[in-house]
Design a protein around this motif. Structure first.
Motif, mmCIF file in Angstrom:
data_model
loop_
_atom_site.group_PDB
_atom_site.id
_atom_site.type_symbol
_atom_site.label_atom_id
_atom_site.label_comp_id
_atom_site.label_asym_id
_atom_site.label_seq_id
_atom_site.Cartn_x
_atom_site.Cartn_y
_atom_site.Cartn_z
ATOM 1 N N THR A 98 -2.766 1.081 0.395
ATOM 2 C CA THR A 98 -3.158 -0.291 -0.149
ATOM 3 C C THR A 98 -3.021 -1.284 1.255
ATOM 4 N N LYS A 99 -3.900 -2.100 1.432
ATOM 5 C CA LYS A 99 -3.711 -3.174 2.439
ATOM 6 C C LYS A 99 -3.742 -4.525 1.889
ATOM 7 N N GLY A 100 -2.617 -5.069 2.024
ATOM 8 C CA GLY A 100 -2.536 -6.526 1.278
ATOM 9 C C GLY A 100 -3.418 -6.717 0.115
ATOM 10 N N ASN A 101 -4.265 -7.593 0.000
ATOM 11 C CA ASN A 101 -5.253 -8.017 -1.087
ATOM 12 C C ASN A 101 -6.274 -7.343 -0.782
ATOM 13 N N ASP A 102 -6.572 -6.534 0.261
ATOM 14 C CA ASP A 102 -8.116 -6.435 0.609
ATOM 15 C C ASP A 102 -8.629 -5.064 0.385
ATOM 16 N N SER A 103 -7.694 -3.998 0.189
ATOM 17 C CA SER A 103 -8.297 -2.696 0.060
ATOM 18 C C SER A 103 -7.480 -1.592 -0.670
ATOM 19 N N ILE A 104 -8.036 -0.802 -1.459
ATOM 20 C CA ILE A 104 -7.082 0.400 -2.063
ATOM 21 C C ILE A 104 -7.680 1.755 -1.569
ATOM 22 N N VAL A 105 -7.171 2.748 -1.356
ATOM 23 C CA VAL A 105 -7.680 4.063 -1.055
ATOM 24 C C VAL A 105 -6.882 5.116 -2.098
ATOM 25 N N GLN A 106 -7.825 5.913 -2.755
ATOM 26 C CA GLN A 106 -7.308 6.734 -3.615
ATOM 27 C C GLN A 106 -7.983 8.208 -3.822
ATOM 28 N N LYS A 107 -7.131 9.058 -4.220
ATOM 29 C CA LYS A 107 -7.641 10.279 -4.656
ATOM 30 C C LYS A 107 -7.821 10.644 -5.822
ATOM 31 N N MET A 108 -8.918 11.177 -6.270
ATOM 32 C CA MET A 108 -9.542 11.192 -7.670
ATOM 33 C C MET A 108 -9.751 12.681 -8.068
ATOM 34 N N GLU A 109 -9.334 13.348 -9.228
ATOM 35 C CA GLU A 109 -9.869 14.584 -9.924
ATOM 36 C C GLU A 109 -10.476 14.168 -11.037
ATOM 37 N N ASN A 111 -12.743 15.842 -14.097
ATOM 38 C CA ASN A 111 -13.156 17.133 -14.633
ATOM 39 C C ASN A 111 -13.509 17.873 -13.777
ATOM 40 N N GLY A 112 -12.462 18.191 -12.774
ATOM 41 C CA GLY A 112 -12.627 19.403 -12.032
ATOM 42 C C GLY A 112 -13.154 19.086 -10.736
ATOM 43 N N THR A 113 -13.758 17.868 -10.532
ATOM 44 C CA THR A 113 -14.377 17.421 -9.321
ATOM 45 C C THR A 113 -13.461 16.507 -8.498
ATOM 46 N N SER A 114 -13.356 16.598 -7.130
ATOM 47 C CA SER A 114 -12.399 16.011 -6.365
ATOM 48 C C SER A 114 -13.199 14.874 -5.567
ATOM 49 N N SER A 115 -12.742 13.676 -5.417
ATOM 50 C CA SER A 115 -13.295 12.588 -4.764
ATOM 51 C C SER A 115 -12.362 11.555 -4.097
ATOM 52 N N ASP A 116 -12.885 11.020 -2.900
ATOM 53 C CA ASP A 116 -12.112 10.195 -2.196
ATOM 54 C C ASP A 116 -12.592 8.665 -2.542
ATOM 55 N N VAL A 117 -11.746 7.789 -3.120
ATOM 56 C CA VAL A 117 -12.064 6.590 -3.814
ATOM 57 C C VAL A 117 -11.413 5.406 -2.658
ATOM 58 N N PHE A 118 -12.568 4.601 -2.975
ATOM 59 C CA PHE A 118 -12.263 3.090 -1.873
ATOM 60 C C PHE A 118 -12.625 2.087 -2.671
ATOM 61 N N TRP A 119 -11.805 1.104 -2.699
ATOM 62 C CA TRP A 119 -11.854 -0.227 -3.256
ATOM 63 C C TRP A 119 -11.649 -1.322 -2.232
ATOM 64 N N SER A 120 -12.733 -2.430 -2.273
ATOM 65 C CA SER A 120 -12.465 -3.446 -1.261
ATOM 66 C C SER A 120 -12.822 -4.759 -1.930
#
Length: 368
Positions: A98-109, A111-120
């Motif tokens: 996480t960065k301040g109130n600016d962004s979040i980076v996550q890893k999600m599984e 239903n068996g599918t993996s993805s990189d998740v980004f919030w801004s």
């Protein structure tokens, strides 16, 4: 009979061809959705950053009444996790950064599918622009679902759009729900504290508090000073006409100390006093509603307030204790002016028979 065999063989060949076609398609996908949320950036970030709030806006969780959720011991920030097991969906998500109130980076599984998740999160006109993006790779079954369901991007985009709409609706409720309660006259006990004082615009109080309070708390930590309550603000003056206030941002401590001369952070002592207590439950932006109700109450009850200072605010429950603004609690204390009690009337009877000796005053020598 031969025709049926040919049709069956054709169907089989078509199925094999379709399977090969789907399997050879690129499995990479990118899903992105954005929406302007009608809430401050810090509020939106804090709400999304805590997995305890996801069940309120995540459509795939809210739609399954029997879904089971499990959380890590810490539900917000780096290392926090959320796992779900439902009838149709299962998966987990972990916050990597996480960065301040600016962004979040996550890893999600999911239903068996993996993805990189980004919030801004970005300040904009009307609130906060939130962008939710996922980058991943599909397995074969997800490719099949994507082929017959109109594409992964299209399907997931609808889910993300619905989640962001839920987020806006939820936060709108959180930010518009408030109540004001007049608690009556109470006794505020003596308090030692550390403070930083200056003149500020009333409209800048929240921004200044976000800077000053962490500074004083860091000072306490560096000097091993135990705290003795919640942060509070003393408004020595409160000029709404000119939007100015002489203010002290305070952190209560257990024992009185003395700070070095010239230090920005000074020690103080708040003597015990009688006060009219008002409680604001909800977003701090409704502070003026609490002030208006208090002034009306004191006028109706003929209570005089503001003896030594205007008023005092204690952040009993704030964003550090709850990320839901509707649950924040600000206790406000208005010092009561002591009643002036006239001395008891004593009738003096002059004795006419008493002889009063004549006194000759000595002249005081002039200083000139």
């Amino acid at each position: 009979m031969r025709i049926i065999k040919y049709l069956f063989l054709l169907l089989l060949l078509s199925f094999v061809a379709l399977t090969i076609y789907i399997a050879t398609q690129k499995g990479n996908f990118t899903v992105k959705s954005s929406k302007v949320i009608n809430s401050p950036k810090a509020t939106v970030f804090g709400y999304v950053n805590d997995y305890k709030n996801w069940q309120k806006f995540s459509s795939w969780i809210a739609s399954d009444k029997d879904i089971k959720l499990s959380y890590s011991p810490t539900t917000a920030g780096k290392g926090s996790t959320l796992t779900w097991e439902g009838i149709n969906d299962s998966g987990n998500i972990q916050t990597l950064y996480t960065k301040g109130n600016d962004s979040i980076v996550q890893k999600m599984e999911y239903n068996g599918t993996s993805s990189d998740v980004f919030w801004s999160f970005k300040d904009t006109i009307g609130g906060t622009k939130v962008t939710w993006k996922s980058v991943g790779k599909m397995d074969f079954m997800l490719k099949v679902n994507s082929f017959f369901g109109g594409g992964t991007q299209n399907k997931l985009s609808k889910v993300y759009d619905k989640c962001l709409a839920n987020l806006d609706k939820t936060l709108d409720f959180e930010n518009t729900t408030f109540s004001v309660k007049i608690n009556g006259i109470v006794k505020k006990l003596e308090t030692f504290y550390l403070r930083e004082s200056f003149t500020s615009k009333i409209s800048d109080i929240t921004r200044n508090a976000n800077v000053v309070f962490p500074k004083i708390l860091t000072f306490c930590k560096q000097n091993n000073l135990p705290l003795n309550g919640k942060p509070f603000i003393i408004y020595h003056t409160y000029d709404t006409i000119n939007n100015l206030t002489k203010v002290s941002f305070c952190i209560p401590i257990k024992e009185q100390i003395f700070t070095s001369e010239g230090s920005e952070i000074l020690a103080g002592k708040l003597d015990a006093f009688e006060a009219l207590k008002t409680s604001l439950t909800g977003n701090y932006t409704y502070k003026n509603k609490a002030l208006e109700k208090t002034i009306k109450y004191t006028t109706d009850k003929h209570i005089l307030i503001g003896s030594n200072f205007s008023h005092l605010e204690i952040f009993t429950i704030g964003k550090n204790e709850s990320l839901s603004p509707s649950k924040w609690l600000t206790d406000m204390y208005f010092p009561i002016k002591p009643k002036v009690i006239p001395p008891p009337y004593r009738k003096v009877v002059k004795d006419s028979t008493r002889i009063v000796p004549t006194t000759i005053k000595n002249e005081v020598q002039s200083e000139f």
